[in-house]
Motif scaffolding. Structure first.
Motif, PDB file in Angstrom:
ATOM      1  N   GLY A 205       0.822  -1.215   0.000  1.00 25.98           N
ATOM      2  CA  GLY A 205       0.000   0.000   0.000  1.00 25.98           C
ATOM      3  C   GLY A 205       0.852   1.259   0.000  1.00 25.98           C
ATOM      4  O   GLY A 205       0.505   2.257   0.641  1.00 25.98           O
ATOM      5  N   GLY A 206       2.011   1.216  -0.664  1.00 21.44           N
ATOM      6  CA  GLY A 206       2.867   2.405  -0.762  1.00 21.44           C
ATOM      7  C   GLY A 206       3.815   2.595   0.401  1.00 21.44           C
ATOM      8  O   GLY A 206       4.505   3.610   0.488  1.00 21.44           O
ATOM      9  N   ALA A 207       3.860   1.625   1.339  1.00 20.43           N
ATOM     10  CA  ALA A 207       4.759   1.784   2.492  1.00 20.43           C
ATOM     11  C   ALA A 207       5.520   0.489   2.768  1.00 20.43           C
ATOM     12  O   ALA A 207       5.036  -0.608   2.470  1.00 20.43           O
ATOM     13  N   LEU A 208       6.716   0.645   3.328  1.00 22.94           N
ATOM     14  CA  LEU A 208       7.497  -0.519   3.745  1.00 22.94           C
ATOM     15  C   LEU A 208       6.832  -1.132   4.974  1.00 22.94           C
ATOM     16  O   LEU A 208       6.369  -0.407   5.855  1.00 22.94           O
ATOM     17  N   ALA A 209       6.802  -2.478   5.026  1.00 29.01           N
ATOM     18  CA  ALA A 209       6.172  -3.141   6.172  1.00 29.01           C
ATOM     19  C   ALA A 209       6.841  -4.496   6.387  1.00 29.01           C
ATOM     20  O   ALA A 209       7.490  -5.031   5.481  1.00 29.01           O
ATOM     21  N   PHE A 210       6.662  -5.051   7.572  1.00 30.70           N
ATOM     22  CA  PHE A 210       7.181  -6.391   7.871  1.00 30.70           C
ATOM     23  C   PHE A 210       6.209  -7.453   7.372  1.00 30.70           C
ATOM     24  O   PHE A 210       4.995  -7.260   7.401  1.00 30.70           O
TER      25      PHE A 210
END
Ligand code: SAM
Length: 395
Positions: A205-210
Protein backbone atom coordinates in the motif's frame (compact mmCIF):
# COMPACT_ATOMS: atom_id res chain seq x y z
CA UNK A 1 5.24 5.64 -7.27
CA UNK A 2 3.06 6.67 -4.36
CA UNK A 3 5.05 6.45 -1.12
CA UNK A 4 3.57 6.59 2.38
CA UNK A 5 6.31 7.46 4.85
CA UNK A 6 6.61 6.22 8.43
CA UNK A 7 6.81 9.58 10.26
CA UNK A 8 6.40 9.50 14.02
CA UNK A 9 5.39 12.92 15.37
CA UNK A 10 7.90 12.56 18.20
CA UNK A 11 10.91 12.80 15.82
CA UNK A 12 12.18 16.04 14.26
CA UNK A 13 11.42 16.20 10.53
CA UNK A 14 14.36 16.16 8.10
CA UNK A 15 14.85 18.93 5.54
CA UNK A 16 13.55 18.59 1.96
CA UNK A 17 16.90 17.50 0.43
CA UNK A 18 17.38 14.73 3.00
CA UNK A 19 13.75 13.63 2.60
CA UNK A 20 14.20 13.52 -1.19
CA UNK A 21 17.26 11.27 -0.80
CA UNK A 22 15.31 8.99 1.56
CA UNK A 23 12.42 8.74 -0.93
CA UNK A 24 14.90 7.82 -3.66
CA UNK A 25 16.28 5.05 -1.46
CA UNK A 26 12.76 3.75 -0.70
CA UNK A 27 12.04 3.68 -4.47
CA UNK A 28 15.23 1.69 -5.05
CA UNK A 29 14.39 -0.76 -2.25
CA UNK A 30 10.79 -1.18 -3.41
CA UNK A 31 12.06 -2.01 -6.93
CA UNK A 32 14.34 -4.60 -5.37
CA UNK A 33 11.45 -6.04 -3.33
CA UNK A 34 9.37 -6.34 -6.53
CA UNK A 35 12.28 -7.98 -8.42
CA UNK A 36 12.66 -10.49 -5.56
CA UNK A 37 8.98 -11.54 -5.85
CA UNK A 38 7.52 -9.18 -3.22
CA UNK A 39 9.62 -9.97 -0.11
CA UNK A 40 13.20 -9.17 0.98
CA UNK A 41 14.96 -10.70 4.00
CA UNK A 42 15.58 -8.01 6.62
CA UNK A 43 19.39 -8.20 6.37
CA UNK A 44 19.20 -7.16 2.72
CA UNK A 45 16.91 -4.25 3.61
CA UNK A 46 19.28 -3.19 6.42
CA UNK A 47 22.28 -3.44 4.09
CA UNK A 48 20.62 -1.08 1.60
CA UNK A 49 19.34 1.32 4.30
CA UNK A 50 22.87 1.67 5.72
CA UNK A 51 25.17 1.17 2.73
CA UNK A 52 23.37 1.74 -0.63
CA UNK A 53 25.91 3.83 -2.59
CA UNK A 54 25.27 7.56 -2.04
CA UNK A 55 21.91 6.99 -0.32
CA UNK A 56 22.49 4.64 2.64
CA UNK A 57 22.91 6.05 6.14
CA UNK A 58 26.68 5.43 6.23
CA UNK A 59 27.31 6.07 2.54
CA UNK A 60 25.16 9.21 2.24
CA UNK A 61 25.65 12.68 3.68
CA UNK A 62 24.13 12.30 7.18
CA UNK A 63 26.17 13.88 10.01
CA UNK A 64 25.80 10.71 12.14
CA UNK A 65 28.34 11.07 15.00
CA UNK A 66 28.20 13.85 17.58
CA UNK A 67 27.11 14.84 21.03
CA UNK A 68 23.93 16.83 20.38
CA UNK A 69 20.88 16.61 18.12
CA UNK A 70 21.33 20.31 17.26
CA UNK A 71 24.55 19.37 15.39
CA UNK A 72 22.42 17.18 13.14
CA UNK A 73 24.03 14.09 14.68
CA UNK A 74 22.22 10.94 15.78
CA UNK A 75 24.40 9.18 18.37
CA UNK A 76 27.67 9.43 20.25
CA UNK A 77 30.38 6.76 20.44
CA UNK A 78 33.21 6.34 22.96
CA UNK A 79 35.95 8.02 20.88
CA UNK A 80 33.61 11.00 20.32
CA UNK A 81 32.86 11.18 24.03
CA UNK A 82 36.43 11.50 25.29
CA UNK A 83 40.03 11.46 24.02
CA UNK A 84 40.83 9.33 27.09
CA UNK A 85 39.18 6.37 25.35
CA UNK A 86 41.82 6.31 22.59
CA UNK A 87 44.61 7.25 25.03
CA UNK A 88 43.73 4.22 27.19
CA UNK A 89 43.05 1.79 24.34
CA UNK A 90 46.50 2.58 22.95
CA UNK A 91 48.14 0.74 25.85
CA UNK A 92 46.78 -2.78 25.12
CA UNK A 93 47.31 -2.14 21.40
CA UNK A 94 50.96 -1.23 22.06
CA UNK A 95 51.33 -4.33 24.22
CA UNK A 96 49.82 -6.51 21.45
CA UNK A 97 52.17 -4.98 18.83
CA UNK A 98 55.14 -5.72 21.04
CA UNK A 99 54.04 -9.22 22.10
CA UNK A 100 53.46 -10.24 18.47
CA UNK A 101 56.54 -8.46 17.10
CA UNK A 102 54.40 -6.65 14.49
CA UNK A 103 54.40 -3.02 13.28
CA UNK A 104 51.08 -2.35 11.55
CA UNK A 105 47.58 -1.29 12.63
CA UNK A 106 44.28 -1.61 10.79
CA UNK A 107 41.05 0.07 11.88
CA UNK A 108 37.61 -0.93 10.60
CA UNK A 109 34.76 1.61 10.45
CA UNK A 110 36.79 4.64 11.56
CA UNK A 111 33.85 7.08 11.89
CA UNK A 112 35.05 10.70 12.07
CA UNK A 113 38.71 9.59 12.43
CA UNK A 114 38.90 10.64 16.10
CA UNK A 115 39.87 7.20 17.34
CA UNK A 116 42.58 6.90 14.66
CA UNK A 117 44.01 10.36 15.48
CA UNK A 118 43.91 9.68 19.22
CA UNK A 119 45.54 6.25 18.84
CA UNK A 120 48.29 7.57 16.57
CA UNK A 121 49.24 10.29 19.07
CA UNK A 122 49.00 7.99 22.11
CA UNK A 123 50.91 5.10 20.52
CA UNK A 124 53.66 7.49 19.53
CA UNK A 125 53.77 8.95 23.05
CA UNK A 126 54.04 5.41 24.48
CA UNK A 127 57.04 4.78 22.22
CA UNK A 128 55.26 2.01 20.27
CA UNK A 129 56.99 1.15 16.99
CA UNK A 130 54.56 1.08 14.09
CA UNK A 131 54.94 1.72 10.37
CA UNK A 132 51.37 2.03 9.10
CA UNK A 133 47.76 2.67 10.17
CA UNK A 134 45.29 1.42 7.57
CA UNK A 135 41.61 2.32 7.58
CA UNK A 136 38.89 0.18 6.05
CA UNK A 137 35.39 1.63 5.86
CA UNK A 138 32.35 0.74 3.80
CA UNK A 139 31.59 4.43 3.75
CA UNK A 140 33.61 6.37 1.17
CA UNK A 141 31.86 9.55 2.32
CA UNK A 142 33.57 9.32 5.72
CA UNK A 143 37.08 9.03 4.23
CA UNK A 144 37.42 12.78 3.68
CA UNK A 145 36.22 13.53 7.19
CA UNK A 146 38.71 11.03 8.60
CA UNK A 147 41.57 12.55 6.60
CA UNK A 148 40.73 16.06 7.89
CA UNK A 149 40.55 14.93 11.53
CA UNK A 150 43.83 13.04 11.34
CA UNK A 151 45.64 15.88 9.59
CA UNK A 152 44.35 18.35 12.21
CA UNK A 153 44.90 16.21 15.32
CA UNK A 154 47.92 14.05 14.42
CA UNK A 155 49.72 15.99 11.65
CA UNK A 156 53.16 14.50 12.28
CA UNK A 157 51.80 10.95 11.96
CA UNK A 158 49.27 11.44 9.13
CA UNK A 159 51.70 10.12 6.51
CA UNK A 160 51.49 6.66 8.07
CA UNK A 161 47.72 6.49 7.45
CA UNK A 162 46.30 4.86 4.34
CA UNK A 163 42.81 3.88 3.21
CA UNK A 164 42.26 0.39 1.80
CA UNK A 165 39.70 -0.48 -0.87
CA UNK A 166 40.23 -4.20 -0.42
CA UNK A 167 41.62 -6.39 2.34
CA UNK A 168 45.07 -7.91 1.97
CA UNK A 169 45.19 -11.71 1.93
CA UNK A 170 47.24 -11.73 5.13
CA UNK A 171 47.95 -9.11 7.78
CA UNK A 172 50.54 -9.04 10.54
CA UNK A 173 49.64 -6.43 13.13
CA UNK A 174 46.81 -5.20 15.30
CA UNK A 175 43.20 -4.79 14.13
CA UNK A 176 40.68 -2.55 15.88
CA UNK A 177 36.94 -2.00 15.40
CA UNK A 178 34.82 0.16 17.70
CA UNK A 179 31.06 -0.25 17.19
CA UNK A 180 31.53 -1.93 13.82
CA UNK A 181 29.87 -5.28 14.55
CA UNK A 182 26.63 -3.59 15.64
CA UNK A 183 26.41 -1.88 12.22
CA UNK A 184 26.36 -5.20 10.33
CA UNK A 185 23.07 -6.36 8.82
CA UNK A 186 21.07 -8.90 10.86
CA UNK A 187 18.27 -11.28 9.90
CA UNK A 188 15.04 -11.09 11.90
CA UNK A 189 12.98 -14.04 13.10
CA UNK A 190 9.78 -14.41 15.07
CA UNK A 191 8.79 -17.40 17.20
CA UNK A 192 5.19 -18.23 18.12
CA UNK A 193 3.75 -21.57 19.24
CA UNK A 194 6.61 -23.81 18.16
CA UNK A 195 7.01 -22.21 14.75
CA UNK A 196 9.90 -20.02 13.59
CA UNK A 197 9.21 -17.47 10.85
CA UNK A 198 11.65 -15.17 9.09
CA UNK A 199 10.66 -11.50 9.25
CA UNK A 200 11.19 -9.79 5.93
CA UNK A 201 10.21 -6.55 4.23
CA UNK A 202 7.37 -5.94 1.77
CA UNK A 203 6.14 -2.79 0.03
CA UNK A 204 2.49 -2.75 0.90
CA UNK A 205 0.00 0.00 0.00
CA UNK A 206 2.87 2.41 -0.76
CA UNK A 207 4.76 1.78 2.49
CA UNK A 208 7.50 -0.52 3.75
CA UNK A 209 6.17 -3.14 6.17
CA UNK A 210 7.18 -6.39 7.87
CA UNK A 211 5.90 -9.77 6.71
CA UNK A 212 6.79 -13.11 8.33
CA UNK A 213 7.33 -16.30 6.33
CA UNK A 214 7.84 -19.83 7.70
CA UNK A 215 11.47 -20.92 8.02
CA UNK A 216 12.10 -23.84 5.68
CA UNK A 217 15.91 -24.07 5.47
CA UNK A 218 17.45 -26.75 7.76
CA UNK A 219 20.53 -24.52 8.26
CA UNK A 220 18.32 -21.67 9.55
CA UNK A 221 16.38 -24.10 11.75
CA UNK A 222 19.68 -25.36 13.26
CA UNK A 223 20.89 -21.79 13.88
CA UNK A 224 17.62 -20.86 15.58
CA UNK A 225 17.66 -24.04 17.69
CA UNK A 226 20.95 -22.75 19.21
CA UNK A 227 19.03 -19.85 20.75
CA UNK A 228 17.03 -22.14 23.05
CA UNK A 229 14.04 -19.80 22.64
CA UNK A 230 10.52 -20.92 23.65
CA UNK A 231 7.32 -18.87 23.61
CA UNK A 232 6.53 -15.65 21.75
CA UNK A 233 9.74 -13.93 20.74
CA UNK A 234 11.30 -11.73 18.04
CA UNK A 235 15.05 -11.77 17.60
CA UNK A 236 18.04 -11.46 15.28
CA UNK A 237 20.76 -13.71 13.90
CA UNK A 238 24.16 -12.32 12.95
CA UNK A 239 25.51 -14.10 9.89
CA UNK A 240 27.24 -10.96 8.56
CA UNK A 241 29.02 -10.29 11.88
CA UNK A 242 30.18 -13.90 12.09
CA UNK A 243 31.38 -13.91 8.47
CA UNK A 244 33.25 -10.63 9.03
CA UNK A 245 34.98 -12.06 12.14
CA UNK A 246 35.92 -15.22 10.22
CA UNK A 247 37.41 -13.08 7.43
CA UNK A 248 39.45 -10.93 9.83
CA UNK A 249 40.72 -13.88 11.86
CA UNK A 250 41.66 -15.76 8.66
CA UNK A 251 43.52 -12.70 7.38
CA UNK A 252 45.35 -12.24 10.70
CA UNK A 253 48.59 -14.18 10.20
CA UNK A 254 50.16 -12.78 13.36
CA UNK A 255 48.98 -10.19 15.92
CA UNK A 256 45.62 -9.41 17.50
CA UNK A 257 42.13 -8.13 16.65
CA UNK A 258 40.05 -6.11 19.15
CA UNK A 259 36.31 -5.46 18.75
CA UNK A 260 34.41 -3.21 21.15
CA UNK A 261 30.63 -3.14 21.07
CA UNK A 262 27.41 -3.48 23.00
CA UNK A 263 26.01 -6.95 23.43
CA UNK A 264 25.90 -10.16 25.40
CA UNK A 265 27.01 -13.80 25.31
CA UNK A 266 24.42 -16.13 23.74
CA UNK A 267 22.76 -17.31 26.98
CA UNK A 268 22.07 -13.69 27.97
CA UNK A 269 21.25 -12.47 24.46
CA UNK A 270 18.38 -14.92 23.92
CA UNK A 271 17.00 -14.32 27.40
CA UNK A 272 13.22 -14.37 28.05
CA UNK A 273 13.46 -10.66 28.99
CA UNK A 274 14.59 -9.76 25.45
CA UNK A 275 11.46 -11.10 23.72
CA UNK A 276 11.25 -7.99 21.48
CA UNK A 277 14.83 -8.45 20.20
CA UNK A 278 17.53 -5.77 20.18
CA UNK A 279 16.98 -4.01 16.84
CA UNK A 280 17.29 -0.28 17.50
CA UNK A 281 17.25 2.87 15.39
CA UNK A 282 18.90 6.20 16.21
CA UNK A 283 17.78 9.54 14.85
CA UNK A 284 18.82 12.90 16.38
CA UNK A 285 19.81 11.19 19.66
CA UNK A 286 16.44 9.48 20.01
CA UNK A 287 16.25 5.71 20.04
CA UNK A 288 13.21 3.86 18.71
CA UNK A 289 12.35 0.53 17.11
CA UNK A 290 10.95 1.33 13.62
CA UNK A 291 13.53 0.59 10.87
CA UNK A 292 11.21 2.07 8.21
CA UNK A 293 11.39 5.65 9.52
CA UNK A 294 13.40 7.87 7.14
CA UNK A 295 15.38 5.05 5.47
CA UNK A 296 18.94 6.22 4.82
CA UNK A 297 18.65 9.06 7.35
CA UNK A 298 18.67 7.06 10.59
CA UNK A 299 21.03 4.46 11.99
CA UNK A 300 19.82 0.87 12.38
CA UNK A 301 21.72 -1.42 14.74
CA UNK A 302 21.45 -4.60 16.75
CA UNK A 303 23.33 -5.77 19.84
CA UNK A 304 26.18 -8.19 19.22
CA UNK A 305 25.86 -11.89 20.13
CA UNK A 306 29.43 -12.42 21.37
CA UNK A 307 29.35 -16.23 21.63
CA UNK A 308 28.77 -16.43 17.86
CA UNK A 309 31.57 -13.92 17.28
CA UNK A 310 33.96 -15.95 19.49
CA UNK A 311 33.03 -19.17 17.66
CA UNK A 312 33.66 -17.55 14.28
CA UNK A 313 37.12 -16.30 15.26
CA UNK A 314 38.17 -19.62 16.75
CA UNK A 315 36.78 -21.55 13.73
CA UNK A 316 39.10 -19.39 11.60
CA UNK A 317 42.05 -20.62 13.66
CA UNK A 318 42.63 -17.60 15.93
CA UNK A 319 43.00 -17.81 19.72
CA UNK A 320 40.46 -16.05 21.91
CA UNK A 321 42.74 -13.57 23.68
CA UNK A 322 40.09 -12.21 26.04
CA UNK A 323 36.51 -11.07 26.57
CA UNK A 324 35.44 -8.63 29.25
CA UNK A 325 33.34 -5.55 29.96
CA UNK A 326 34.48 -2.17 28.63
CA UNK A 327 34.74 -0.94 32.25
CA UNK A 328 37.04 -3.78 33.30
CA UNK A 329 39.13 -3.45 30.13
CA UNK A 330 39.61 0.32 30.47
CA UNK A 331 40.31 0.13 34.21
CA UNK A 332 42.87 -2.66 33.68
CA UNK A 333 44.43 -0.56 30.90
CA UNK A 334 44.80 2.42 33.25
CA UNK A 335 42.02 4.89 32.38
CA UNK A 336 42.13 6.32 35.90
CA UNK A 337 45.90 7.00 35.54
CA UNK A 338 45.11 8.88 32.33
CA UNK A 339 42.48 10.93 34.18
CA UNK A 340 44.91 11.58 37.04
CA UNK A 341 47.03 13.59 34.61
CA UNK A 342 44.30 16.28 34.66
CA UNK A 343 44.63 18.82 37.48
CA UNK A 344 41.47 18.56 39.68
CA UNK A 345 41.92 22.28 40.51
CA UNK A 346 41.42 23.09 36.81
CA UNK A 347 37.66 22.42 36.98
CA UNK A 348 37.00 23.54 33.40
CA UNK A 349 39.18 20.70 32.05
CA UNK A 350 38.96 18.15 34.85
CA UNK A 351 35.17 17.94 35.28
CA UNK A 352 34.26 17.16 31.63
CA UNK A 353 37.09 14.58 31.51
CA UNK A 354 35.91 12.95 34.75
CA UNK A 355 32.27 12.94 33.53
CA UNK A 356 33.26 11.26 30.28
CA UNK A 357 35.32 8.61 32.09
CA UNK A 358 32.34 8.00 34.35
CA UNK A 359 30.14 7.41 31.25
CA UNK A 360 32.69 5.01 29.75
CA UNK A 361 33.04 2.86 32.88
CA UNK A 362 29.81 3.27 34.83
CA UNK A 363 27.67 0.12 35.00
CA UNK A 364 24.55 2.19 34.36
CA UNK A 365 26.01 3.72 31.15
CA UNK A 366 28.54 2.10 28.79
CA UNK A 367 30.75 0.19 31.25
CA UNK A 368 28.77 -3.03 31.48
CA UNK A 369 26.69 -3.13 28.29
CA UNK A 370 29.78 -2.64 26.12
CA UNK A 371 32.26 -5.51 25.88
CA UNK A 372 35.71 -6.00 24.43
CA UNK A 373 36.52 -9.23 22.61
CA UNK A 374 39.98 -9.92 21.23
CA UNK A 375 41.52 -12.65 19.09
CA UNK A 376 45.20 -13.34 18.55
CA UNK A 377 47.70 -15.37 16.63
CA UNK A 378 51.29 -15.76 17.80
CA UNK A 379 50.83 -14.08 21.20
CA UNK A 380 51.77 -16.11 24.29
CA UNK A 381 49.89 -15.38 27.49
CA UNK A 382 47.42 -12.57 28.01
CA UNK A 383 47.47 -8.76 28.00
CA UNK A 384 47.27 -6.55 31.09
CA UNK A 385 43.85 -5.28 29.92
CA UNK A 386 42.41 -8.82 30.29
CA UNK A 387 44.47 -9.82 33.34
CA UNK A 388 41.64 -9.20 35.84
CA UNK A 389 37.96 -9.97 35.23
CA UNK A 390 38.29 -11.89 31.96
CA UNK A 391 34.89 -13.41 31.11
CA UNK A 392 35.84 -15.73 28.25
CA UNK A 393 34.36 -18.63 30.26
CA UNK A 394 30.87 -17.02 30.00
CA UNK A 395 30.78 -17.19 26.20
C1 SAM B 1 28.54 2.91 14.45
S1 SAM B 1 29.76 3.40 13.31
C2 SAM B 1 31.17 3.48 14.37
C3 SAM B 1 32.20 4.47 13.93
C4 SAM B 1 33.44 4.62 14.79
N1 SAM B 1 34.17 3.39 14.92
C5 SAM B 1 33.14 5.20 16.15
O1 SAM B 1 33.27 4.46 17.13
O2 SAM B 1 32.78 6.38 16.24
C6 SAM B 1 30.00 1.96 12.34
C7 SAM B 1 31.01 2.07 11.22
O3 SAM B 1 31.35 0.76 10.77
C8 SAM B 1 31.47 0.77 9.36
N2 SAM B 1 31.36 -0.61 8.86
C9 SAM B 1 30.31 -1.45 8.95
N3 SAM B 1 30.60 -2.64 8.37
C10 SAM B 1 31.90 -2.56 7.95
C11 SAM B 1 32.77 -3.46 7.29
N4 SAM B 1 32.39 -4.68 6.94
N5 SAM B 1 34.01 -3.03 6.99
C12 SAM B 1 34.41 -1.79 7.33
N6 SAM B 1 33.62 -0.89 7.94
C13 SAM B 1 32.38 -1.26 8.26
C14 SAM B 1 30.38 1.74 8.92
O4 SAM B 1 30.60 2.23 7.62
C15 SAM B 1 30.52 2.83 9.99
O5 SAM B 1 31.46 3.78 9.62
Amino acid sequence: MNQKAHQPDSLPAPGPTALGASEKLVALISDEIAAAGGWLPFDLYMERALYAPGLGYYSGGAVKFGRRAEDGSDFVTAPELSPLFAATLARPLAQALEASGTRHLMEFGAGTGKLAAGLLVALDALGASFDSYSIVDLSGELRERQRETIEAQAPALASRVRWLDALPETFEGVVIGNEVLDAMPVRLFSHAGDLWRERGVVFDGGALAFEDRPVTSPADAALLAETGIAGDYVTETHEAGRAFTRTICTMLARGAAFFIDYGFPRHEYYHPQRAQGTLMCHYRHRAHGDPFVYPGLQDITAHVEFTGIAEAGVEAGADLLGYTSQARFLLNAGITDALAEFDPNDAARFLPAANAVQKLISEAEMGELFKVIAFSRGIDGTLDAFARGDRSHTL
